[in-house]
Design a protein around this motif. Structure first.
Motif, PDB file in Angstrom:
ATOM      1  N   ARG A   1     -24.556 -13.477  24.030  1.00 33.31           N
ATOM      2  CA  ARG A   1     -24.907 -11.930  23.570  1.00 33.31           C
ATOM      3  C   ARG A   1     -24.665 -10.802  24.622  1.00 33.31           C
ATOM      4  O   ARG A   1     -24.958 -11.205  25.674  1.00 33.31           O
ATOM      5  CB  ARG A   1     -26.477 -11.986  23.114  1.00 33.31           C
ATOM      6  N   LEU A   2     -24.283  -9.699  24.385  1.00 40.69           N
ATOM      7  CA  LEU A   2     -24.363  -8.676  25.500  1.00 40.69           C
ATOM      8  C   LEU A   2     -24.926  -7.575  25.045  1.00 40.69           C
ATOM      9  O   LEU A   2     -24.999  -7.050  23.923  1.00 40.69           O
ATOM     10  CB  LEU A   2     -23.046  -8.415  25.722  1.00 40.69           C
ATOM     11  N   ALA A   3     -25.810  -6.827  26.170  1.00 42.01           N
ATOM     12  CA  ALA A   3     -26.226  -5.630  25.750  1.00 42.01           C
ATOM     13  C   ALA A   3     -25.254  -4.649  25.439  1.00 42.01           C
ATOM     14  O   ALA A   3     -24.074  -4.611  26.010  1.00 42.01           O
ATOM     15  CB  ALA A   3     -27.107  -5.225  26.866  1.00 42.01           C
ATOM     16  N   PRO A   4     -25.347  -3.598  24.565  1.00 45.11           N
ATOM     17  CA  PRO A   4     -24.318  -2.747  24.408  1.00 45.11           C
ATOM     18  C   PRO A   4     -23.866  -1.941  25.304  1.00 45.11           C
ATOM     19  O   PRO A   4     -22.568  -1.901  25.343  1.00 45.11           O
ATOM     20  CB  PRO A   4     -25.190  -1.521  23.316  1.00 45.11           C
TER      21      PRO A   4
ATOM     22  N   TYR B   1     -20.097 -10.600  15.515  1.00 43.00           N
ATOM     23  CA  TYR B   1     -19.514  -9.203  15.110  1.00 43.00           C
ATOM     24  C   TYR B   1     -18.344  -9.115  14.290  1.00 43.00           C
ATOM     25  O   TYR B   1     -18.407  -8.312  12.992  1.00 43.00           O
ATOM     26  CB  TYR B   1     -19.479  -8.321  16.393  1.00 43.00           C
ATOM     27  N   MET B   2     -17.293  -9.694  14.756  1.00 42.25           N
ATOM     28  CA  MET B   2     -16.070  -9.769  14.070  1.00 42.25           C
ATOM     29  C   MET B   2     -15.963 -10.475  12.949  1.00 42.25           C
ATOM     30  O   MET B   2     -15.371 -10.140  12.053  1.00 42.25           O
ATOM     31  CB  MET B   2     -14.956 -10.128  14.930  1.00 42.25           C
ATOM     32  N   LEU B   3     -16.887 -11.705  12.854  1.00 42.51           N
ATOM     33  CA  LEU B   3     -16.829 -12.381  11.764  1.00 42.51           C
ATOM     34  C   LEU B   3     -17.858 -12.239  10.640  1.00 42.51           C
ATOM     35  O   LEU B   3     -17.778 -13.016   9.436  1.00 42.51           O
ATOM     36  CB  LEU B   3     -16.477 -13.734  12.111  1.00 42.51           C
ATOM     37  N   SER B   4     -19.040 -11.809  10.866  1.00 41.84           N
ATOM     38  CA  SER B   4     -20.139 -11.635  10.016  1.00 41.84           C
ATOM     39  C   SER B   4     -20.820 -10.248   9.942  1.00 41.84           C
ATOM     40  O   SER B   4     -20.554  -9.478  10.453  1.00 41.84           O
ATOM     41  CB  SER B   4     -21.387 -12.695  10.822  1.00 41.84           C
TER      42      SER B   4
ATOM     43  N   ALA C   1     -26.373  -2.805  14.679  1.00 39.48           N
ATOM     44  CA  ALA C   1     -26.668  -2.995  16.002  1.00 39.48           C
ATOM     45  C   ALA C   1     -25.392  -3.274  16.754  1.00 39.48           C
ATOM     46  O   ALA C   1     -25.235  -2.765  18.085  1.00 39.48           O
ATOM     47  CB  ALA C   1     -27.651  -3.742  16.156  1.00 39.48           C
ATOM     48  N   MET C   2     -24.732  -4.358  16.169  1.00 40.06           N
ATOM     49  CA  MET C   2     -23.699  -4.822  17.219  1.00 40.06           C
ATOM     50  C   MET C   2     -22.526  -3.845  17.182  1.00 40.06           C
ATOM     51  O   MET C   2     -21.711  -3.777  18.171  1.00 40.06           O
ATOM     52  CB  MET C   2     -23.091  -6.265  16.392  1.00 40.06           C
ATOM     53  N   ALA C   3     -22.260  -3.324  15.978  1.00 42.21           N
ATOM     54  CA  ALA C   3     -21.166  -2.082  16.099  1.00 42.21           C
ATOM     55  C   ALA C   3     -21.480  -0.991  16.905  1.00 42.21           C
ATOM     56  O   ALA C   3     -20.292  -0.620  17.667  1.00 42.21           O
ATOM     57  CB  ALA C   3     -21.193  -1.364  14.521  1.00 42.21           C
TER      58      ALA C   3
ATOM     59  N   GLY D   1     -11.583  -0.186   2.551  1.00 43.14           N
ATOM     60  CA  GLY D   1     -12.482   1.090   2.529  1.00 43.14           C
ATOM     61  C   GLY D   1     -13.492   0.859   3.732  1.00 43.14           C
ATOM     62  O   GLY D   1     -13.820  -0.371   4.048  1.00 43.14           O
ATOM     63  N   GLY D   2     -13.554   1.812   4.870  1.00 39.85           N
ATOM     64  CA  GLY D   2     -14.102   1.663   5.938  1.00 39.85           C
ATOM     65  C   GLY D   2     -15.688   1.641   5.840  1.00 39.85           C
ATOM     66  O   GLY D   2     -16.437   1.620   4.844  1.00 39.85           O
ATOM     67  N   THR D   3     -16.362   1.389   7.100  1.00 37.66           N
ATOM     68  CA  THR D   3     -17.749   1.535   7.048  1.00 37.66           C
ATOM     69  C   THR D   3     -18.375   2.510   7.963  1.00 37.66           C
ATOM     70  O   THR D   3     -17.855   3.164   8.995  1.00 37.66           O
ATOM     71  CB  THR D   3     -18.528   0.155   7.754  1.00 37.66           C
ATOM     72  N   LEU D   4     -19.446   3.149   7.351  1.00 37.85           N
ATOM     73  CA  LEU D   4     -20.078   4.420   8.174  1.00 37.85           C
ATOM     74  C   LEU D   4     -21.376   3.858   8.843  1.00 37.85           C
ATOM     75  O   LEU D   4     -22.142   3.450   8.005  1.00 37.85           O
ATOM     76  CB  LEU D   4     -20.096   5.568   7.454  1.00 37.85           C
ATOM     77  N   LEU D   5     -21.736   4.223  10.114  1.00 33.51           N
ATOM     78  CA  LEU D   5     -22.901   4.023  10.517  1.00 33.51           C
ATOM     79  C   LEU D   5     -24.022   4.967  10.411  1.00 33.51           C
ATOM     80  O   LEU D   5     -23.511   6.072   9.960  1.00 33.51           O
ATOM     81  CB  LEU D   5     -22.892   3.522  12.066  1.00 33.51           C
ATOM     82  N   ALA D   6     -25.347   4.686  10.556  1.00 36.49           N
ATOM     83  CA  ALA D   6     -26.390   5.641  10.236  1.00 36.49           C
ATOM     84  C   ALA D   6     -26.278   6.786  11.484  1.00 36.49           C
ATOM     85  O   ALA D   6     -25.833   6.431  12.522  1.00 36.49           O
ATOM     86  CB  ALA D   6     -27.670   4.832  10.295  1.00 36.49           C
ATOM     87  N   GLY D   7     -26.113   7.998  10.891  1.00 34.84           N
ATOM     88  CA  GLY D   7     -26.044   9.186  11.742  1.00 34.84           C
ATOM     89  C   GLY D   7     -24.614   9.752  11.899  1.00 34.84           C
ATOM     90  O   GLY D   7     -24.222  10.786  12.211  1.00 34.84           O
TER      91      GLY D   7
END
Length: 570
Positions: free
Chosen positions: A23-26, A102-105, A111-113, A428-434
């Motif tokens: 795991r890496l901090a963002p 992040y890439m596979l799940s 949070a990972m995005a 179709g893409g994904t949008l994050l909160a905000g």
């Protein structure tokens, strides 16, 4: 399909594919992941095949969440690629929060995005391809695309696929096949790629040996191209989506028939071997489960580069002597397969599913310039904000996605409907909160050539028939009867589905959400939908319907819904 031992091998390969095991901090992500790590690979054999598929005309980086539910039926139940989320991480021994996770799940996706950033981008893929070509030599590398490249964005719709053809040429793609390409119409496909009677100057071979003239059963497109790389002869046989004439409007390809066509495929394999081919590659748009069955039934295929169902697997799946490679979608991955050939046969392979982490890869200047030129006339419109979201908007999942819920809500409100249907498209893409919801995001989820948002009266019995028909297209235990999408999305109603029940008896408990009343077989309801294959459909384009709804709403608060209850046998 994959044993526990194979799981562990896949896990090791996955960690290597990202260069990160933990795991890496963002804040540390962009500093820790380097382009060189993504490309690190020990070459093997005489040749390298690079494969991408289902990019759906996504020129620039985006967010794309993998499904939290991807149900398998029959022999595929509970096996890869029908394992998702935390179960997938456990099965492949992938650490939660890692780049591989992040890439596979879908687990902890948002949070990972925010840490790992967007994925894909054609100019990033170009950088990876050019680096591998520089390492191996152009004479050893073959670049292939698995189809669904010419549809899925505004610029592809506006240019009728011309933008993506230019991009594929810029990437050095030498062969492709099709599915959504056919919704541009038969004349346009021939204009872009040619056919057996009318070849064009396109440097990309459009291979589709399973497409035939409906009257005389003559082949429309070439089935096979022979390439030489590293002194090895490779036959690439193309298989277009076999259910195009059923899943998409027949009027767009009125004189062509499709199908799996095992007999013709065996003949193409025999002809390729007779012509000296040492490696047989099926460039397929059948879908993973269809290709898994095909690999067990059709001898002589060394590698199937599968597509259509958007799965990404960090190692090939072996079925008999055939390897299935699944390279994901939306430009999120590039597959690298190095092949060692000895005495006219494949002896060994090395594989890498390269994650296209956009922030870690330098854009290729030539492709970046081309993409900027393609987008420039539309950039202001595409960037126009229509609303904002304070929750995750995503599409993928066997039964639901919050982006599809938004589309259904728009149909209900803007078309004055009681029930809404939205196709179970996987693109179709994904949008994050905000995030702002822009015109580009709307088109990325709706850009098709038959966008009419219809409204009609349907009886409860007819509504059940629609749901049963789509369910059987997805959950028939025989993969050859599956069409490989997700379940039609519904708004305004709920139901229970027994995925493992017999045809025609999967759907029960249909009810109206606003009243709780059962949907009566003999009663008629106002139903709105879009993407119908019927010639009689009419109405405003779906993107205008959604845009009007967004302007009224301004702020979205999407939450997962539970209007569909899933039952499984056993």
């Amino acid at each position: 399909m994959i044993t526990r031992r194979s799981f562990l091998e896949v896990a090791a390969a996955t960690a290597a594919a990202t260069g990160l095991a933990g795991r890496l901090a963002p804040a540390a992500v962009r500093q820790k992941i380097a382009q060189e790590q993504l490309l690190a690979f020990t070459p093997k054999g005489q040749l390298t095949i690079l494969h991408m598929a289902d990019c759906h005309a996504q020129l620039v980086p985006l967010y794309f969440r993998e499904p939290s539910l991807n149900l398998g039926v029959g022999p595929a139940r509970g096996k890869l690629p029908h394992i998702t989320g935390r179960e997938l991480l456990a099965a492949l021994d992938i650490e939660a929060g890692s780049a591989a996770a992040y890439m596979l799940s879908s687990d902890e996706y948002e949070a990972m995005a925010r840490g790992y950033g967007r994925v894909g981008g054609i100019d990033r893929i170009a950088t990876l391809i050019k680096a591998i070509v520089a390492e191996r030599g152009k004479e050893r590398v073959l670049v292939l695309d698995g189809g669904d490249a010419l549809q899925g964005s505004y610029t592809a719709l506006a240019s009728r696929g011309a933008d993506m053809l230019a991009v594929l040429i810029g990437l050095g793609v030498e062969a492709t096949t099709g599915h959504w390409e056919f919704t541009l119409g038969a004349d346009r496909i021939i204009e872009l790629f040619g056919d057996l009677d009318r070849p064009t100057s396109s440097p990309i071979a459009f291979l589709a040996g399973n497409v035939r003239d409906a009257d005389f059963d003559d082949p429309v497109f070439p089935s096979t191209c022979l390439f030489e790389r590293g002194g090895v002869s490779i036959a690439v046989i193309g298989q277009a989506y076999p259910y195009t004439a059923v899943a998409n409007p027949r009027r767009m390809i009125p004189n062509w028939s499709f199908g799996i066509r095992e007999r013709e495929l065996r003949a193409a394999i025999s002809a390729a071997r007779a012509a000296g081919a040492e490696v047989i590659v099926l460039l397929s748009h059948n879908g993973f489960d269809v290709d898994a069955k095909l690999a067990a039934r059709v001898a002589g295929i060394d590698i199937i580069l599968t597509a259509h169902t958007h799965e990404a697997l960090p190692q090939p799946v072996r079925i008999g002597t055939t390897l299935l490679v699944a390279s994901g979608s939306h430009g999120k991955f590039l597959s690298r397969l190095d092949i060692e050939v000895d005495n006219g046969r494949v002896r060994d392979v090395a594989y890498r599913l390269i994650p296209v982490l956009a922030d870690a890869i330098a854009p290729d200047p030539l492709l970046a310039k081309l993409i900027a030129e393609i987008r420039a006339p539309h950039a202001a419109m595409l960037a126009t904000e229509l609303a904002h979201t304070d929750g995750l908007l995503y599409r993928r999942g066997t039964f639901a996605g919050t982006l599809d819920d938004l589309i259904c809500d728009a149909l209900l409100s803007e078309r004055d409907a009681e029930i809404a249907f939205s196709p179970g498209f996987r693109w179709g893409g994904t949008l994050l909160a905000g995030d702002a919801v822009r015109w580009e995001d709307v088109y990325n989820a709706t850009a098709i050539t038959y966008p009419a948002a219809y409204r009609t009266l349907m009886s409860g019995a007819a509504i059940k028939d629609v749901l049963e028909d789509v369910a059987d297209n997805l959950f028939n235990v025989d993969p050859y009867y599956q069409q490989g999408g997700d379940m039609v999305r519904v708004g305004g109603m709920g139901y229970t589905i027994n995925v493992d029940a017999a045809m025609g008896s999967r759907i029960t408990g249909m009810s109206m959400l606003n009243t709780g009343e059962p949907i009566a077989a003999e009663k008629y309801y106002r139903v709105a939908g879009w993407g119908s294959v019927s010639e009689a459909s009419n109405g405003p384009p779906i993107w205008d319907v959604i845009a009007n709804h967004l302007r009224r709403r301004q702020l979205l608060s999407p939450q997962p819904r539970s209007s569909v209850k899933i039952v499984r046998a056993g």
